[in-house]
Design an enzyme around this catalytic site. Sequence first.
Site, short mmCIF file in Angstrom:
data_model
loop_
_atom_site.label_atom_id
_atom_site.label_comp_id
_atom_site.label_asym_id
_atom_site.label_seq_id
_atom_site.Cartn_x
_atom_site.Cartn_y
_atom_site.Cartn_z
N ASP A 40 -16.73 35.11 -31.73
CA ASP A 40 -17.13 34.06 -30.80
C ASP A 40 -18.20 34.50 -29.80
OD1 ASP A 40 -15.19 35.64 -29.46
OD2 ASP A 40 -14.31 33.92 -28.43
N TYR A 97 -12.83 39.15 -41.98
CA TYR A 97 -12.11 37.93 -42.36
C TYR A 97 -12.85 37.23 -43.50
CZ TYR A 97 -15.43 35.12 -39.54
OH TYR A 97 -16.55 34.52 -39.02
N TYR A 111 -7.48 37.11 -42.33
CA TYR A 111 -7.98 38.17 -41.45
C TYR A 111 -7.47 39.55 -41.85
CZ TYR A 111 -9.60 34.70 -38.05
OH TYR A 111 -10.27 33.68 -37.42
N GLY A 238 -14.91 18.69 -27.86
CA GLY A 238 -15.33 18.54 -29.24
C GLY A 238 -16.47 17.54 -29.36
N ASP A 269 -19.41 28.09 -29.87
CA ASP A 269 -20.06 29.35 -29.47
C ASP A 269 -21.53 29.11 -29.17
OD1 ASP A 269 -17.59 30.40 -30.18
OD2 ASP A 269 -18.27 31.00 -32.18
#
Length: 322
Positions: A40, A97, A111, A238, A269
């Site tokens: 992130d 991941y 992960y 969002g 991000d």
Amino acid sequence: MHSESDIFKQLRGPLVFAGECMLELVNKGASQLAKSYAGDLYNSSIYLKRAFPELSVEFMSCIGQDILSNELLERLLSEGIGAHFLPQIATHHLGAYMVVTDEQGERSFIYWRNDSAAKRLMSSMSANQTNALDKVGLFFFSGISIAILHDDERTLFWEKLSQMKQAGVTIAFDPNYRPQLWKSPEVAKENIEKAFSLSDILLPGVDDFDKLYGITDVEECIALCQQYSPKELVMKQGERTVHIISSQGRESVPVVANNNVVDTTSAGDAFNGVYLGSRVSGHSPTASANAASAAASKVIETPGAIMPKALFDDFWQAYRFS
């Protein structure tokens, strides 16, 4: 441009983004994987630097001395991001991941990060690196940044963050709550609330409060954050309106819609990176949120966390706060 009471006006020194970057493997079929790097705060630092190349940006983490770690280091430097706060240790390596994306662009993850070098961030830094943090301009971290740390490392992190705040460093935080990274919701709340109390700028999403507190109303989320008296609060929802409370008052900014969704990863991000870069560069909260929303809307058109640089540069040259 900056108002006299604007928190970004007095920034001196580099912008430091602290977190974990992992090897990203994207599933391309039964026998194909695409390799990249993502995390992130890493993602945010990349998008900030691409949009505002004149700003000094550092990525802070801990990586290994293996071929993948060195490749990540080369990738960072090629993007113009510094590695002054990126110790390398021989005993551990990058986490990893794998991604599987569904038809709606939503991703699921597998992960391998339990023994990553980033969990040993604070103890791996030299005294010179640790002391230099007191002289940076902005320090940005997330709930993931602290969730991955071993308990003793987290204690060192909080001690250092308190010193940085006393030294005048501006601190920004996005809770980015991931339940699976924490021992319990109680431990997560304790640490996230500690981060709230130490931070000048908060960039949470309503979904963080839904998962952690069962709160979905944006006004309740804003009220919770305001208990900690941030100097600037950017509440994301969002695809819905972004609410900003700053020295310039309260503003509501609609997000840029995009129906061409390929991969939703790193939209938030990209928003964070471009917003902070824009504010540091002197733009208003509204202009910064508009730019950040446009960038986030563009990023979801390509697979993976980091879109090809040429595509981003073309978009940004056309945007340019038009």
